[in-house]
Design a protein around this motif. Structure first.
Motif, PDB file in Angstrom:
ATOM      1  N   TYR A 278       0.829  -1.196   0.000  1.00  0.00           N
ATOM      2  CA  TYR A 278       0.000   0.000   0.000  1.00  0.00           C
ATOM      3  C   TYR A 278       0.866   1.249   0.000  1.00  0.00           C
ATOM      4  CZ  TYR A 278      -3.765  -3.109   1.574  1.00  0.00           C
ATOM      5  OH  TYR A 278      -4.683  -4.123   1.687  1.00  0.00           O
ATOM      6  N   ASN A 279       0.477   2.211  -0.815  1.00  0.00           N
ATOM      7  CA  ASN A 279       1.016   3.557  -0.681  1.00  0.00           C
ATOM      8  C   ASN A 279       0.332   4.241   0.494  1.00  0.00           C
ATOM      9  OD1 ASN A 279       2.652   3.407  -2.982  1.00  0.00           O
ATOM     10  ND2 ASN A 279       1.083   4.281  -4.324  1.00  0.00           N
ATOM     11  N   LEU A 280       1.120   4.779   1.415  1.00  0.00           N
ATOM     12  CA  LEU A 280       0.584   5.626   2.475  1.00  0.00           C
ATOM     13  C   LEU A 280       1.189   7.014   2.290  1.00  0.00           C
ATOM     14  CD1 LEU A 280       0.542   3.382   5.691  1.00  0.00           C
ATOM     15  CD2 LEU A 280      -1.270   3.771   4.006  1.00  0.00           C
ATOM     16  N   GLY A 281       0.423   7.880   1.675  1.00  0.00           N
ATOM     17  CA  GLY A 281       0.868   9.234   1.403  1.00  0.00           C
ATOM     18  C   GLY A 281      -0.304  10.188   1.512  1.00  0.00           C
ATOM     19  N   ASN A 282      -0.060  11.419   1.148  1.00  0.00           N
ATOM     20  CA  ASN A 282      -1.125  12.423   1.202  1.00  0.00           C
ATOM     21  C   ASN A 282      -1.932  12.461  -0.086  1.00  0.00           C
ATOM     22  OD1 ASN A 282      -2.267  14.454   2.989  1.00  0.00           O
ATOM     23  ND2 ASN A 282      -1.638  15.947   1.440  1.00  0.00           N
ATOM     24  N   GLY A 283      -1.322  11.991  -1.172  1.00  0.00           N
ATOM     25  CA  GLY A 283      -2.004  12.009  -2.456  1.00  0.00           C
ATOM     26  C   GLY A 283      -2.093  13.386  -3.077  1.00  0.00           C
ATOM     27  N   ASP A 284      -1.226  14.308  -2.640  1.00  0.00           N
ATOM     28  CA  ASP A 284      -1.277  15.700  -3.113  1.00  0.00           C
ATOM     29  C   ASP A 284       0.120  16.303  -3.029  1.00  0.00           C
ATOM     30  OD1 ASP A 284      -2.135  18.192  -3.934  1.00  0.00           O
ATOM     31  OD2 ASP A 284      -2.886  18.777  -1.960  1.00  0.00           O
TER      32      ASP A 284
END
Length: 340
Positions: free
Chosen positions: A256-262
């Motif tokens: 899984y990517n765990l980021g802010n998405g921005d």
């Protein structure tokens, strides 16, 4: 629930440990407290965790197979029998891996192998492995002002640093152990995690310290960098869901990517620090560094869909919380905040 968290004296490890302890879980934290950065910060994090009766700390060198095996031995002090194992211990830092690659082989490969061996025999319900957005390597252009998001389905065979190579190798190791020994393993690709108690080698703390002191800050690639800055509490939200088995379908491997998405321009980070400190930054524009990448951008649609992961913290808010923590931790004078 009982958890083994490796790297418990680290930034993310301490934050996750405190979250789990605060809800009444038992945590065994393991860390070798190396001197990659000032161990005083690691000890300060551990002091906070020591306030919880359900926390037990083990200073352990995970690259030593015997020391790691003891963490999993039911007859030893920790008692083994973990519901979950969260492996956050690692040698961090992209640029340091160019000069000290053996430290990464020991901490990111050998130590992880030893933990996997412990999981093979201990059979926890779930295993979480801390990977990195660095596995995606460099993209040639940002394009369209924002760039293409990094998705878990992307090819990750061209790491830009040895650090990234060890993290990708760690995912492959986890995949093989999940298949061979029936482990439920989730790998988390973290995107530029920041917040209170953060690492001194990260840009946020280095820039804050320099701006407060009136010293220039180095902006590589002439400052034309974008990062998917992700606040520590949002990262811990995602990890807590994995610890609790959200999205699990039994034995197997998933990432899984765990980021802010921005992704935000590096200049936005600098502006947020200037606002929080009430002082202007002096910028020193420099060329791109070896092993670095111009931008990162997390596609978090999979984590949203399967975990219910939803980052909530805006950059200005997260930076302001960090600066407040840093002022208190260091004891330097509080700033005169600039008006928004």
């Amino acid at each position: 629930m009982k958890h083994l968290i490796t790297g418990a004296a680290g930034f993310i490890g301490a934050a996750l440990s405190e979250r789990l302890l605060s809800r009444g879980d038992e945590v065994v934290g393991a860390d070798n407290i190396n001197d990659y950065y000032d161990p005083a910060l690691k000890h300060a994090r551990l002091e906070r965790l020591a306030a919880y009766p359900a926390f037990r700390f083990e200073r352990s060198e995970l690259a030593d197979p015997h020391a790691t095996a003891e963490l999993f031995d039911p007859a030893k002090g920790c008692g083994g029998n973990y519901d979950t194992v969260v492996h956050l211990a690692a040698q961090a830092g992209v640029r340091y891996s160019i000069d000290e690659p053996h430290a990464y082989a020991d901490s990111n490969l050998t130590a992880w192998l030893n933990v996997l061996q412990g999981c093979r025999h201990g059979q926890p319900e779930r295993v979480v492995y801390a990977s990195s957005s660095s596995v995606y390597g460099s993209r040639d252009t940002i394009g369209a002002g924002a760039g293409e998001p990094f998705a878990e389905t992307d090819c990750v065979t061209r790491p830009a640093s040895f650090y990234a190579a060890t993290k990708m190798a760690g995912e492959l190791m986890a995949h093989s152990y999940a298949d061979l020994f029936g482990l439920d393993v989730a790998a988390t690709r973290f995107f530029t995690v920041y917040g209170p108690w953060g690492r001194p080698d990260m840009a946020l703390l280095k820039f804050t310290q320099a701006i407060h002191a009136g010293e220039p800050i180095p902006l590589f690639n002439a400052g034309k960098m974008h990062r998917d800055f992700t606040y520590i509490d949002d990262i811990v939200d995602g990890l807590e869901k994995l610890v609790d088995g959200v999205g699990s379908q039994g034995p197997g491997f998933r990432e899984y990517n765990l980021g802010n998405g921005d992704p935000m321009p590096l200049g936005d980070l600098v502006s947020a620090i200037e606002k929080a400190l009430g002082k202007p930054a002096k910028r020193n524009l420099l060329p791109m560094q070896a092993g670095d990448v111009p931008y990162t951008y997390a596609d978090i649609s999979k984590a949203r869909r399967e975990l219910g992961f939803e980052p909530k913290t805006l950059l200005d808010d997260g930076v302001a919380r960090f600066v407040d923590w840093w002022l208190g931790y260091t004891g330097v004078s509080a700033p005169q905040r600039r008006a928004a």
